[in-house]
Write a protein that holds these residues in place. Structure first.
Motif, mmCIF file in Angstrom:
data_model
loop_
_atom_site.group_PDB
_atom_site.id
_atom_site.type_symbol
_atom_site.label_atom_id
_atom_site.label_comp_id
_atom_site.label_asym_id
_atom_site.label_seq_id
_atom_site.Cartn_x
_atom_site.Cartn_y
_atom_site.Cartn_z
ATOM 1 N N MET A 107 0.828 -1.198 0.000
ATOM 2 C CA MET A 107 0.000 0.000 0.000
ATOM 3 C C MET A 107 0.871 1.260 0.000
ATOM 4 O O MET A 107 0.651 2.181 -0.780
ATOM 5 N N TRP A 108 1.890 1.276 0.856
ATOM 6 C CA TRP A 108 2.772 2.441 0.902
ATOM 7 C C TRP A 108 3.564 2.589 -0.392
ATOM 8 O O TRP A 108 3.782 3.711 -0.861
ATOM 9 N N LEU A 109 3.984 1.488 -0.982
ATOM 10 C CA LEU A 109 4.714 1.590 -2.249
ATOM 11 C C LEU A 109 3.831 2.179 -3.349
ATOM 12 O O LEU A 109 4.304 2.970 -4.169
ATOM 13 N N ARG A 110 2.546 1.813 -3.365
ATOM 14 C CA ARG A 110 1.623 2.422 -4.332
ATOM 15 C C ARG A 110 1.518 3.929 -4.094
ATOM 16 O O ARG A 110 1.508 4.727 -5.035
ATOM 17 N N THR A 111 1.441 4.322 -2.835
ATOM 18 C CA THR A 111 1.368 5.742 -2.493
ATOM 19 C C THR A 111 2.640 6.468 -2.937
ATOM 20 O O THR A 111 2.576 7.541 -3.541
ATOM 21 N N TYR A 112 3.781 5.870 -2.639
ATOM 22 C CA TYR A 112 5.050 6.490 -3.037
ATOM 23 C C TYR A 112 5.188 6.534 -4.561
ATOM 24 O O TYR A 112 5.709 7.501 -5.103
ATOM 25 N N ARG A 113 4.743 5.503 -5.244
ATOM 26 C CA ARG A 113 4.808 5.483 -6.710
ATOM 27 C C ARG A 113 3.990 6.655 -7.273
ATOM 28 O O ARG A 113 4.398 7.294 -8.232
ATOM 29 N N HIS A 114 2.865 6.939 -6.644
ATOM 30 C CA HIS A 114 2.014 8.042 -7.089
ATOM 31 C C HIS A 114 2.650 9.403 -6.760
ATOM 32 O O HIS A 114 2.655 10.311 -7.584
ATOM 33 N N ASN A 115 3.175 9.535 -5.539
ATOM 34 C CA ASN A 115 3.690 10.821 -5.071
ATOM 35 C C ASN A 115 5.145 11.095 -5.432
ATOM 36 O O ASN A 115 5.556 12.251 -5.480
ATOM 37 N N GLN A 116 5.922 10.024 -5.628
ATOM 38 C CA GLN A 116 7.344 10.166 -5.950
ATOM 39 C C GLN A 116 7.710 9.216 -7.088
ATOM 40 O O GLN A 116 8.535 8.315 -6.907
ATOM 41 N N PRO A 117 7.119 9.382 -8.257
ATOM 42 C CA PRO A 117 7.340 8.430 -9.345
ATOM 43 C C PRO A 117 8.796 8.300 -9.778
ATOM 44 O O PRO A 117 9.202 7.252 -10.300
ATOM 45 N N GLU A 118 9.587 9.324 -9.521
ATOM 46 C CA GLU A 118 11.004 9.258 -9.905
ATOM 47 C C GLU A 118 11.739 8.133 -9.185
ATOM 48 O O GLU A 118 12.725 7.594 -9.717
ATOM 49 N N LEU A 119 11.286 7.743 -8.007
ATOM 50 C CA LEU A 119 11.935 6.633 -7.283
ATOM 51 C C LEU A 119 11.756 5.305 -7.999
ATOM 52 O O LEU A 119 12.552 4.389 -7.822
ATOM 53 N N PHE A 120 10.715 5.193 -8.812
ATOM 54 C CA PHE A 120 10.363 3.947 -9.478
ATOM 55 C C PHE A 120 10.709 3.966 -10.958
ATOM 56 O O PHE A 120 10.420 3.010 -11.684
ATOM 57 N N SER A 121 11.306 5.038 -11.427
ATOM 58 C CA SER A 121 11.557 5.235 -12.848
ATOM 59 C C SER A 121 12.805 4.493 -13.321
ATOM 60 O O SER A 121 13.849 4.544 -12.677
#
Length: 124
Positions: A107-121
């Motif tokens: 759940m938190w990773l989904r939130t972070y992916r939405h709010n900080q997409p650069e971390l997942f890029s």
């Protein structure tokens, strides 16, 4: 590693965490605690995936720990140690991870992916 290589490593590691966590939830879906603990094949695979997930989290740099403070970093370290034991400590860690730790992490990773997409890029 240089900054682009670090970013790629971090994105790949986060992808591995999400994949392992999703796989654990699929394996354990609909199982009660005793069913999971007595299902040898499912239990072994879920434990293996949880260890992969915990290892991946441990490999992430301190900057990501700071960028994602809501992840249960200490809980995952503790769970990883307990999963290497036998008997009740391992059983409890497995069930806690399936019931609580994995869903919260995803759940938190989904939130972070939405709010900080650069971390997942994966763009370097």
């Amino acid at each position: 590693m240089n900054a682009p290589a670090n970013a790629l490593f971090n994105a790949a590691t986060l992808a591995n965490i999400e994949e392992a966590g999703s796989s654990v939830l699929i394996l354990a879906e609909g199982l009660e605690k005793e069913e999971l603990l007595h299902s040898r094949i499912t239990r072994v695979e879920a434990t293996r995936l949880l260890q992969v997930l915990a290892e991946c989290l441990a490999q992430l740099p301190p900057e990501l720990h700071e960028a994602m403070p809501e992840l249960a970093w200490d809980g995952w370290r503790s769970t990883a140690r307990q999963l290497q034991q036998t008997g009740q400590p391992c059983d409890e860690a497995l069930w806690f991870a399936v019931l609580s730790l994995v869903p919260a992490t995803l759940m938190w990773l989904r939130t972070y992916r939405h709010n900080q997409p650069e971390l997942f890029s994966f763009a370097a």
